[in-house]
Structure formats: C-alpha cells, structure tokens
Design an enzyme around this catalytic site. Structure first.
Site, PDB file in Angstrom:
ATOM      1  N   VAL A  18      12.180  44.624  33.725  1.00  0.00           N
ATOM      2  CA  VAL A  18      11.857  43.527  34.648  1.00  0.00           C
ATOM      3  C   VAL A  18      11.207  42.363  33.912  1.00  0.00           C
ATOM      4  O   VAL A  18      11.583  41.201  34.091  1.00  0.00           O
ATOM      5  CB  VAL A  18      10.947  44.029  35.788  1.00  0.00           C
ATOM      6  CG1 VAL A  18      10.463  42.855  36.654  1.00  0.00           C
ATOM      7  CG2 VAL A  18      11.678  45.043  36.648  1.00  0.00           C
ATOM      8  N   THR A  49       5.467  51.255  36.700  1.00  0.00           N
ATOM      9  CA  THR A  49       4.744  51.996  37.737  1.00  0.00           C
ATOM     10  C   THR A  49       5.480  53.315  37.971  1.00  0.00           C
ATOM     11  O   THR A  49       6.145  53.498  38.990  1.00  0.00           O
ATOM     12  CB  THR A  49       4.668  51.198  39.054  1.00  0.00           C
ATOM     13  OG1 THR A  49       5.990  50.793  39.438  1.00  0.00           O
ATOM     14  CG2 THR A  49       3.804  49.965  38.887  1.00  0.00           C
ATOM     15  N   THR A  77       6.991  46.856  40.971  1.00  0.00           N
ATOM     16  CA  THR A  77       7.067  47.466  42.290  1.00  0.00           C
ATOM     17  C   THR A  77       5.800  48.280  42.526  1.00  0.00           C
ATOM     18  O   THR A  77       5.551  49.270  41.834  1.00  0.00           O
ATOM     19  CB  THR A  77       8.307  48.365  42.402  1.00  0.00           C
ATOM     20  OG1 THR A  77       9.476  47.568  42.178  1.00  0.00           O
ATOM     21  CG2 THR A  77       8.401  49.000  43.785  1.00  0.00           C
ATOM     22  N   PHE A 110      14.261  41.976  42.714  1.00  0.00           N
ATOM     23  CA  PHE A 110      15.443  42.566  43.341  1.00  0.00           C
ATOM     24  C   PHE A 110      16.618  42.467  42.379  1.00  0.00           C
ATOM     25  O   PHE A 110      17.673  41.924  42.694  1.00  0.00           O
ATOM     26  CB  PHE A 110      15.762  41.850  44.657  1.00  0.00           C
ATOM     27  CG  PHE A 110      14.705  42.019  45.713  1.00  0.00           C
ATOM     28  CD1 PHE A 110      14.652  43.163  46.486  1.00  0.00           C
ATOM     29  CD2 PHE A 110      13.747  41.034  45.904  1.00  0.00           C
ATOM     30  CE1 PHE A 110      13.659  43.326  47.449  1.00  0.00           C
ATOM     31  CE2 PHE A 110      12.755  41.186  46.865  1.00  0.00           C
ATOM     32  CZ  PHE A 110      12.709  42.331  47.643  1.00  0.00           C
ATOM     33  N   LYS A 150       9.960  45.357  49.400  1.00  0.00           N
ATOM     34  CA  LYS A 150      10.638  45.954  48.248  1.00  0.00           C
ATOM     35  C   LYS A 150      10.951  47.429  48.500  1.00  0.00           C
ATOM     36  O   LYS A 150      12.083  47.894  48.294  1.00  0.00           O
ATOM     37  CB  LYS A 150       9.763  45.796  47.002  1.00  0.00           C
ATOM     38  CG  LYS A 150      10.222  46.580  45.785  1.00  0.00           C
ATOM     39  CD  LYS A 150      11.546  46.084  45.243  1.00  0.00           C
ATOM     40  CE  LYS A 150      11.891  46.808  43.948  1.00  0.00           C
ATOM     41  NZ  LYS A 150      13.167  46.355  43.393  1.00  0.00           N
ATOM     42  N   PHE A 188      27.420  49.540  49.637  1.00  0.00           N
ATOM     43  CA  PHE A 188      26.719  50.822  49.510  1.00  0.00           C
ATOM     44  C   PHE A 188      27.297  51.889  50.445  1.00  0.00           C
ATOM     45  O   PHE A 188      26.562  52.705  50.995  1.00  0.00           O
ATOM     46  CB  PHE A 188      25.212  50.640  49.729  1.00  0.00           C
ATOM     47  CG  PHE A 188      24.501  50.063  48.533  1.00  0.00           C
ATOM     48  CD1 PHE A 188      23.845  50.877  47.632  1.00  0.00           C
ATOM     49  CD2 PHE A 188      24.523  48.702  48.293  1.00  0.00           C
ATOM     50  CE1 PHE A 188      23.211  50.352  46.518  1.00  0.00           C
ATOM     51  CE2 PHE A 188      23.903  48.162  47.182  1.00  0.00           C
ATOM     52  CZ  PHE A 188      23.248  48.999  46.287  1.00  0.00           C
ATOM     53  N   PRO A 193      30.609  57.033  48.292  1.00  0.00           N
ATOM     54  CA  PRO A 193      30.011  58.326  47.971  1.00  0.00           C
ATOM     55  C   PRO A 193      30.149  58.629  46.481  1.00  0.00           C
ATOM     56  O   PRO A 193      30.939  58.008  45.778  1.00  0.00           O
ATOM     57  CB  PRO A 193      30.824  59.301  48.816  1.00  0.00           C
ATOM     58  CG  PRO A 193      32.170  58.663  48.910  1.00  0.00           C
ATOM     59  CD  PRO A 193      31.901  57.179  48.984  1.00  0.00           C
ATOM     60  N   CYS A 226      14.667  52.807  40.072  1.00  0.00           N
ATOM     61  CA  CYS A 226      14.123  52.281  41.332  1.00  0.00           C
ATOM     62  C   CYS A 226      14.239  53.245  42.510  1.00  0.00           C
ATOM     63  O   CYS A 226      13.230  53.681  43.052  1.00  0.00           O
ATOM     64  CB  CYS A 226      14.811  50.958  41.674  1.00  0.00           C
ATOM     65  SG  CYS A 226      14.460  49.632  40.498  1.00  0.00           S
ATOM     66  N   ARG A 255      17.785  57.143  33.380  1.00  0.00           N
ATOM     67  CA  ARG A 255      16.715  57.693  34.207  1.00  0.00           C
ATOM     68  C   ARG A 255      17.273  58.265  35.512  1.00  0.00           C
ATOM     69  O   ARG A 255      17.968  57.587  36.241  1.00  0.00           O
ATOM     70  CB  ARG A 255      15.663  56.621  34.513  1.00  0.00           C
ATOM     71  CG  ARG A 255      14.743  56.331  33.335  1.00  0.00           C
ATOM     72  CD  ARG A 255      13.819  55.169  33.592  1.00  0.00           C
ATOM     73  NE  ARG A 255      14.525  53.886  33.539  1.00  0.00           N
ATOM     74  CZ  ARG A 255      13.913  52.704  33.632  1.00  0.00           C
ATOM     75  NH1 ARG A 255      12.603  52.653  33.798  1.00  0.00           N
ATOM     76  NH2 ARG A 255      14.618  51.589  33.571  1.00  0.00           N
TER      77      ARG A 255
END
Length: 439
Positions: free
Chosen positions: A11, A86, A121, A155, A210, A255, A258, A266, A334
């Site tokens: 970020v 974070t 975030t 974002f 967020k 979105f 599948p 995130c 990740r």
C-alpha cells in the site's frame, strides 16, 4: 505538497509513488535498511504492473525519496500517511502494534502542525487512538502542534493497483475537520478531475467502510462457491447460473465467479477482524462466520476432487500445478489456495511440480521453503510425465493453451480446473477428463 509515507509495503509504495507522479514531493520511510537501499537502486520488493517504471521515473526526477530517517521524512511534511502492516493477531483481531509504534514516533519527531492519515486497514476507533498517542508524546515534549488524524482507507486491487490509484472509483475520507477535508480534496484533485469521486464522512464510518466493502466482496465469492457446490450435486452448470444471475441489474456480474477459495492480504484478515470487532461488541456475526467457513472449506475443493479420482494414497503419482499466486498479476501468495493444495498432495505421497509466472521466488524462499517441490520455468515443461494438471491461478497465459501439446506431455488426459477457465463441451471434444468448479 510535501508528503511522508511511513511503510514501503504494497500500500505504501503504490500510494507514495502515485502521489509523486502528480508532482508532489514524497518521502517513503521504512525501518528496513536493505529494502530502502534496494529501492534506491531500482529493485522493487513486490511485483505490480506499471509500478517499477513509475518508481524509477519519479526517483530519478527527484519527486520520490526513500529513507530510514523519520526526521528527514517529516521535516517539511504537510501530510503523513501511515501505511504499515496490520496483520491478523492470534485472536483474529487486527494487530496494531506497528500503527501504535509509528504514532508514538510521529509524536516524538514532528516539528510543525500536521495531518496524519491512516491508510492502513485498521479497526473502527484507531484514528482516535493514534491521535491520543501522538498528543501524549507531544505533551512530554511540551509542544502544542495541531495534529489532525484522518481516515483514508485504500481500495487497491493487486494486479491493477496503479491504475486503481490513478483512476479511483471513489476516495473515502473520514474527518470532522473542514480544513483537513479541503487539503485532502486538493491532494486527490489530480486523480478525480473528470468526476468528483471523494466522499467525506465521519472517521469511524470511513474506517468501517473498508471492512464492510471487503467483507461484502468476500461474501459474494463464498456465496457463489456454495452455489457451485450445490450445482455439482444436482447436475447444474454454475457458469449458466452465473450468467442468469448477473443479468439482473440488482446483482450485476462482478465477483460472481466461483473457484477454489479466495486469499490475499485483505479478504481473509479483514473478514476475521470484523468478526472479532462484532464479537467484542456483544454481537454474533453469523453471516460473516459462514463466509469464512465456506472459504476455508473451498480451499480443499480440488483436493477432494483428486481423492475421488485417485484415492487418498497418491504415492507414485505426479501432479502439475499451473499458478501459485492467490490471483493473477501479482506474486502474492498470502492465504493462497495453492498452499493448501501443495501441502496436502505431498502429505498423501504425491510428487508436485509447479509453475507460476511471478510467484516462484516467494514460493521457494518462504511458503515452500521446507517442502520437496519441483519448480519449472514454463507452463509446458511442468507437465511432462505428470498424471494430471491442476489449474489454480487464472493467469492469461493459461487461458488458451495448446491442448494437443498438453495431451502429449501428460500421462493421463486429466485436468482439475480451480478457476473454470475452459468449457466442458470443448474439453469433452478434445477427450479430456475435465473437473471444474460447479460444472
């Protein structure tokens, strides 16, 4: 403007670089000396399309600076962005140790009034905590600088982060200070000239926006994965269902794809953090917990398909993986589904060959460091003498491969497709045994 970015992770690096591209003088500060020296030499720690060119251009032009010296970074700063990590804590909450540490250092260092912007975030209430920490340090120094803490959540989508920053759909700013709001408007004006995209709100609502946004997107993914699992059982095709659903303007097409589970930096941690926030306030977030459970189970989807075909003892079998990153156009692994798949294949005795266009190094150095995994340099060599192909990440180069070549390299014409890249009818025509998600 003179801007300080604390943290040169994903970020912070994108944010600082894009601000510098608009003519601002930006100091990116990090405590890791090796990272700062590498950035000065043009060595970028992450893969993000377009980022390397912008960093080199603005560093050479003198708009972008890299330093480990916080005093240097803050000496003439009007705005200081906190963009440190974070990570998820042991209890599921967001770990704010780095945010608190930076807030303390800001209070110990600043020599003028400043606007501090939470870009990381962070849970609701963090801006208030950051302001308290900074003012406490100023009191120790007998200084009375005005510190305004603003929430400005990011974002950015990995793989399109530079474009997302340069052409934002919206810019959320949380503040009750009119002067701070005007400065933030001025800062973002070059990015929103064609259309006003800044939404000003109270700080806590900005922090919540967020988490709510990411949790909503994660919810859509888990919902579609659950629909795909039902389609598997009843003989429906999730691709047809998706098109039918998406044509409803109230639902839309985004979105609704599948797959074998979401990952990344995130969605997993933000859903978990919001669950913890709800529980800490006496609520039982049933839907959010279900989103998390469905996603966890979905990461075993391809493993279960493989067991159905080959059994639980995979000794003597070889599987080739296409894709390791949690999504295309990034090297980020990740919470990637590939980790679960590789670990379970190895546990069941299989030999595992892998190929990814960008994530091979991070796999070798971190995620598969202690695992017996075979790495290949291209999508075809990884297939040689493998018993089946497993497609995990939908990189563009996997969309239209040479299927005749695939058949000549594999021992069996078997493909497990975790991202539904191919059509059932076409695979059948080519004589492949094709196992996709919900099809």
């Amino acid at each position: 403007m003179n801007i300080t970015i604390i943290g040169t992770g994903y970020v912070g690096l994108v944010t600082g670089t894009c601000f510098s591209e608009m003519g601002n003088e930006v100091y990116c500060v990090d405590v890791i000396e090796e990272k700062i020296e590498s950035l000065k030499q043009g060595i970028i720690p992450i893969y993000e399309p377009g980022l390397e060119e912008l960093i080199k251009h603005n560093y050479n032009n003198g708009n972008l600076h890299f330093t480990t010296d916080l005093f240097e970074g803050l000496s003439d700063s009007q705005l200081c962005f906190i963009a440190v990590g974070t990570p998820m804590g042991e209890d599921g909450s967001a770990d704010l140790r780095y945010v608190r540490q930076v807030a303390k250092q800001i209070g110990q260092t600043i020599t003028q009034d400043i606007i501090v912007v939470d870009k990381s975030t962070v849970p609701v209430g963090t801006a208030d905590e950051v302001e308290t920490i900074i003012n406490k340090e100023l009191d120790k120094r007998n200084k009375n600088y005005k510190v305004t803490v603003v929430s400005n959540p990011e974002f950015l989508k990995e793989g399109t982060a530079v474009n997302d920053f340069m052409h934002p759909e919206r810019v959320i700013v949380g503040t009750d200070d009119d002067s701070a709001a005007e400065i933030m408007k001025e800062l973002y004006d070059p990015f929103t000239k064609n259309h006003e995209r800044m939404i000003i709100m109270d700080v806590r609502s900005a922090e919540m926006t967020k988490y709510a946004s990411n949790s909503m997107l994660a919810n859509r993914i888990s919902f579609m994965n659950e629909m795909a699992n039902i389609c598997d059982k009843i003989g429906a095709n999730i691709d047809n269902v998706r098109r039918g659903m998406g044509s409803d303007s109230r639902i839309g097409h985004s979105f609704l794809y599948p797959g074998c589970g979401y990952g990344g930096s995130c969605f997993p941690k933000d859903v978990t953090a919001l669950i913890k926030t709800a529980q800490d306030n006496g609520l039982n977030p049933v839907l959010l917990k279900s989103v998390e459970e469905v996603n966890h189970n979905q990461k075993y989807y391809l493993i279960n398909k493989i067991i159905n075909i080959f059994g639980e003892d995979l000794s003597g079998l070889t599987f080739a993986l296409w894709g390791l990153a949690f999504k295309p156009e990034t090297d980020d692994m990740r919470e990637a589904s590939s980790i679960i798949i590789v670990e379970n294949l190895l546990k069941m005795g299989a030999k595992v060959n892998v190929y990814d266009p960008k994530a091979m190094d991070v796999a070798k150095e971190f995620y598969f460091k202690d695992l017996d995994v075979n790495y290949f340099s291209d999508k075809y060599s990884v297939l040689e003498d493998a018993d089946a192909l497993i497609l995990v990440t939908e990189w563009k180069e996997f969309r239209n491969p040479n299927f005749n070549k695939i058949k000549s390299l594999l021992k069996n014409n078997i493909i497990f497709d975790g991202r539904n890249q191919y059509k059932n009818s076409y695979m059948k025509k080519l004589d492949f045994e094709y196992h996709a998600v919900g099809k």
